[in-house]
Scaffold this motif. Structure first.
Motif, PDB file in Angstrom:
ATOM      1  N   ARG A 205       0.832  -1.207   0.000  1.00  0.00           N
ATOM      2  CA  ARG A 205       0.000   0.000   0.000  1.00  0.00           C
ATOM      3  C   ARG A 205       0.865   1.255   0.000  1.00  0.00           C
ATOM      4  N   LYS A 206       1.943   1.250   0.799  1.00  0.00           N
ATOM      5  CA  LYS A 206       2.848   2.405   0.821  1.00  0.00           C
ATOM      6  C   LYS A 206       3.510   2.600  -0.541  1.00  0.00           C
ATOM      7  N   ALA A 207       3.846   1.495  -1.218  1.00  0.00           N
ATOM      8  CA  ALA A 207       4.456   1.596  -2.545  1.00  0.00           C
ATOM      9  C   ALA A 207       3.487   2.208  -3.552  1.00  0.00           C
ATOM     10  N   LEU A 208       2.211   1.837  -3.457  1.00  0.00           N
ATOM     11  CA  LEU A 208       1.221   2.419  -4.360  1.00  0.00           C
ATOM     12  C   LEU A 208       1.061   3.910  -4.081  1.00  0.00           C
ATOM     13  N   GLN A 209       1.077   4.289  -2.828  1.00  0.00           N
ATOM     14  CA  GLN A 209       0.988   5.718  -2.494  1.00  0.00           C
ATOM     15  C   GLN A 209       2.188   6.477  -3.053  1.00  0.00           C
ATOM     16  N   GLU A 210       3.353   5.858  -2.983  1.00  0.00           N
ATOM     17  CA  GLU A 210       4.547   6.493  -3.542  1.00  0.00           C
ATOM     18  C   GLU A 210       4.435   6.604  -5.061  1.00  0.00           C
ATOM     19  N   SER A 211       3.840   5.588  -5.686  1.00  0.00           N
ATOM     20  CA  SER A 211       3.660   5.599  -7.131  1.00  0.00           C
ATOM     21  C   SER A 211       2.708   6.722  -7.556  1.00  0.00           C
ATOM     22  N   ILE A 212       1.654   6.936  -6.788  1.00  0.00           N
ATOM     23  CA  ILE A 212       0.706   8.019  -7.081  1.00  0.00           C
ATOM     24  C   ILE A 212       1.402   9.373  -6.962  1.00  0.00           C
ATOM     25  N   ARG A 213       2.178   9.542  -5.893  1.00  0.00           N
ATOM     26  CA  ARG A 213       2.906  10.811  -5.720  1.00  0.00           C
ATOM     27  C   ARG A 213       3.898  11.024  -6.861  1.00  0.00           C
ATOM     28  N   TYR A 214       4.541   9.955  -7.285  1.00  0.00           N
ATOM     29  CA  TYR A 214       5.491  10.047  -8.392  1.00  0.00           C
ATOM     30  C   TYR A 214       4.796  10.560  -9.650  1.00  0.00           C
ATOM     31  N   ALA A 215       3.592  10.030  -9.934  1.00  0.00           N
ATOM     32  CA  ALA A 215       2.844  10.471 -11.110  1.00  0.00           C
ATOM     33  C   ALA A 215       2.446  11.939 -10.982  1.00  0.00           C
ATOM     34  N   TRP A 216       2.010  12.339  -9.805  1.00  0.00           N
ATOM     35  CA  TRP A 216       1.654  13.745  -9.599  1.00  0.00           C
ATOM     36  C   TRP A 216       2.845  14.665  -9.867  1.00  0.00           C
ATOM     37  N   ASN A 217       4.014  14.252  -9.380  1.00  0.00           N
ATOM     38  CA  ASN A 217       5.209  15.088  -9.530  1.00  0.00           C
ATOM     39  C   ASN A 217       5.713  15.127 -10.971  1.00  0.00           C
ATOM     40  N   ARG A 218       5.279  14.177 -11.779  1.00  0.00           N
ATOM     41  CA  ARG A 218       5.658  14.132 -13.203  1.00  0.00           C
ATOM     42  C   ARG A 218       4.382  14.008 -14.033  1.00  0.00           C
ATOM     43  N   HIS A 219       3.472  14.930 -13.805  1.00  0.00           N
ATOM     44  CA  HIS A 219       2.113  14.801 -14.343  1.00  0.00           C
ATOM     45  C   HIS A 219       2.099  14.673 -15.864  1.00  0.00           C
ATOM     46  N   THR A 220       2.835  15.516 -16.563  1.00  0.00           N
ATOM     47  CA  THR A 220       2.825  15.472 -18.027  1.00  0.00           C
ATOM     48  C   THR A 220       3.335  14.136 -18.540  1.00  0.00           C
ATOM     49  N   GLU A 221       4.402  13.673 -17.947  1.00  0.00           N
ATOM     50  CA  GLU A 221       5.008  12.387 -18.323  1.00  0.00           C
ATOM     51  C   GLU A 221       4.049  11.232 -18.030  1.00  0.00           C
ATOM     52  N   ALA A 222       3.447  11.244 -16.837  1.00  0.00           N
ATOM     53  CA  ALA A 222       2.523  10.173 -16.442  1.00  0.00           C
ATOM     54  C   ALA A 222       1.250  10.214 -17.277  1.00  0.00           C
TER      55      ALA A 222
END
Length: 283
Positions: A205-222
């Motif tokens: 669950r923590k890894a998925l939360q980190e993955s969501i934050r990663y996408a937010w921080n690279r929104h255009t790329e994601a």
């Protein structure tokens, strides 16, 4: 590090832009999963995942599922507080070619037996219509061709149905909002097999939360990655859809999100629309 006997972690999710977006950090390899050597991705539409879980007894480490389907497998899976799709101000809608006063006696195309949209429509209306099960992405065309009198829409078609020449008959968010007194609407969830144990489930669950934050921080790329999975709509509509369904509630559904799921299952059990009472175990 979380100890785990499995070197390969299987993660199943849908080919929907919101799912693709939230798993981007994991898919790209930027987010590592403790205890696993590699991640295997399984991509199937939501009702295929639901049917495999419910009807075939499929065991997979992490998967997306409809909140409705979870009612049939709660003894085997934890529900993550991350990764949930919840409506707030929007949700599944019923459309037709022309205004309908009622669905009584109508043929209604619905996106699968175990979808939450189907459960919500049955709770909202009490039934009285003929269900035609169909892949969610076929439903608008079925209504336009007259193969169904109405269709229950999920995913991007909620934003594009007017451009197709369809009209809204029922807005399930409006019904839910009046019924649930401000709680968000449960739709989809991410779940973890209980055979992994609580500690590993929490790490995932923590890894998925980190993955969501990663996408937010690279929104255009994601978003560019997620756009590969879009079936309709403009880039602006895709962006709007992703922002609708990957939000702070997706990062952590919070106490209101938990209460909403508990309420849904209580309502469904009261109407005998699920096989037994459900008390989700959240991680």
């Amino acid at each position: 590090m979380v100890a785990c006997a499995l070197a390969v972690l299987r993660i199943a999710h849908t080919p929907d832009p919101d799912d693709a977006y939230m798993f981007y950090g994991i898919v790209s390899g930027a987010v590592r999963i403790p205890g696993f050597d590699r991640v295997e991705h399984i991509v199937e539409d939501i009702e295929t995942l639901n049917r495999r879980l419910v009807e075939e007894g499929w065991e997979v480490e992490v998967t997306a599922a409809s909140a409705h389907a979870f009612a049939y497998i709660a003894e085997r899976y934890y529900m993550m507080v991350a990764g949930a799709s919840m409506g707030e101000g929007y949700g599944p809608i019923v459309v037709s070619r022309r205004p309908l006063r009622s669905l009584e006696g109508a043929k209604v195309a619905v996106p699968g037996r175990y979808t939450t949209a189907r459960l919500l429509l049955r709770l909202a209306t009490g039934g009285g219509y003929q269900e035609i099960f169909a892949r969610f992405d076929r439903i608008p065309d079925m209504v336009l061709r007259g193969e169904a009198d109405a269709g229950l829409l999920i995913h991007e078609a909620q934003l594009t149905y007017r451009e197709m020449g369809l009209v809204k008959v029922i807005d399930l968010w409006e019904w839910w909002s009046n019924t649930a007194k401000g709680l968000p609407m449960p739709l989809g969830v991410d779940i973890v097999s209980k055979r992994l144990g609580l500690e590993t489930a929490q790490a995932l669950r923590k890894a998925l939360q980190e993955s969501i934050r990663y996408a937010w921080n690279r929104h255009t790329e994601a978003l560019e990655y997620a756009s590969r999975f879009a079936r309709s709509g403009t880039r602006e509509q895709l962006d709007k859809f992703v922002r609708m369904y990957v939000n702070e509630r997706t990062l952590d559904m919070g106490p209101e999100g938990r209460q909403a799921h508990i309420l849904l299952y209580q309502m469904a059990w009261d109407e005998k629309l699920i096989p037994e009472p459900v008390e989700p175990e959240f991680v």
